[in-house]
Design a protein around this motif. Structure first.
Motif, PDB file in Angstrom:
ATOM      1  N   LEU A  85       0.009   6.467  -0.176  1.00  0.00           N
ATOM      2  CA  LEU A  85      -0.709   5.199  -0.062  1.00  0.00           C
ATOM      3  C   LEU A  85      -1.602   4.971  -1.275  1.00  0.00           C
ATOM      4  CD1 LEU A  85      -2.023   5.472   3.616  1.00  0.00           C
ATOM      5  CD2 LEU A  85       0.123   4.466   2.833  1.00  0.00           C
ATOM      6  N   GLY A 130      -4.605   1.774  -2.722  1.00  0.00           N
ATOM      7  CA  GLY A 130      -5.403   0.637  -2.283  1.00  0.00           C
ATOM      8  C   GLY A 130      -4.736  -0.692  -2.540  1.00  0.00           C
ATOM      9  N   SER A 131      -5.007  -1.648  -1.672  1.00  0.00           N
ATOM     10  CA  SER A 131      -4.512  -3.011  -1.819  1.00  0.00           C
ATOM     11  C   SER A 131      -5.486  -3.946  -1.112  1.00  0.00           C
ATOM     12  CB  SER A 131      -3.123  -3.140  -1.185  1.00  0.00           C
ATOM     13  OG  SER A 131      -2.744  -4.491  -1.098  1.00  0.00           O
ATOM     14  N   GLU A 158       0.821  -1.204   0.000  1.00  0.00           N
ATOM     15  CA  GLU A 158       0.000   0.000   0.000  1.00  0.00           C
ATOM     16  C   GLU A 158       0.854   1.253   0.000  1.00  0.00           C
ATOM     17  OE1 GLU A 158      -3.943  -0.271   2.367  1.00  0.00           O
ATOM     18  OE2 GLU A 158      -2.316  -1.076   3.592  1.00  0.00           O
ATOM     19  N   ASN A 168      -4.731   2.212   3.675  1.00  0.00           N
ATOM     20  CA  ASN A 168      -5.503   3.052   2.768  1.00  0.00           C
ATOM     21  C   ASN A 168      -6.971   3.101   3.197  1.00  0.00           C
ATOM     22  OD1 ASN A 168      -5.723   4.660   0.308  1.00  0.00           O
ATOM     23  ND2 ASN A 168      -6.925   2.951  -0.452  1.00  0.00           N
TER      24      ASN A 168
END
Length: 159
Positions: A143, A145-146, A3, A152
């Motif tokens: 950061l 998204g993951s 992230e 995040n």
């Protein structure tokens, strides 16, 4: 999977990346104490992008009338009156920006600030605020998204 895409020593070292991302952002969200250097002043980090494209901006600033403002002013060694005047100036400047673009909203929060978040659609820049550090001088993490991460998602849930 990561992230955290990058960590910058301070806001100054992230300016080029932040301005580039702001030029294409669909929306800008800012959680800050004053945000004068982010979007409040004419030469601030993101103001030119907002004016050029009339991008939607939501800001969440420290309430100048709350007890947390008094504590934060003391932490960073500023007189309470000067500190809160900066917040009020930012509110006024954001109101002016809204009058020019129709796209700026400003809200207030009454809690001791612990972090600063600048969201440029998907990527967000997060820095921690310590008792002696202000957001622009603290290290700032970029950061994204993951599915495996929560930094995040967590930063999107901030007030």
């Amino acid at each position: 999977r990561a992230e955290i895409l990058e960590v910058y020593p301070s806001q100054a070292s992230a300016i080029t990346d932040m301005r580039g991302l702001a030029n294409n952002a669909r929306e800008i969200d800012v959680l800050a104490v004053r945000a004068l250097g982010i979007v409040g002043m004419n030469d601030s980090l993101l103001r030119a992008s907002v004016l050029r494209r009339a991008v939607a901006v939501r800001t969440l600033l420290l309430d100048p009338d709350c007890e947390a403002a008094r504590r934060r002013a003391a932490e960073i060694g500023e007189a309470f009156e000067s500190f809160t005047s900066g917040i009020r100036l930012s509110i006024a400047r954001l109101r002016e920006l809204h009058e020019q673009t129709g796209t700026v909203c400003c809200y207030l929060y009454p809690m001791l600030p612990t972090c600063r978040v600048i969201s440029l659609s998907c990527p967000r820049f997060v820095s921690a605020l310590g008792a002696t550090h202000e957001g622009h001088t603290s290290p700032i993490s970029r950061l994204t998204g993951s599915p495996q991460g929560d930094s995040n998602r967590g930063s999107r849930r901030l007030p």
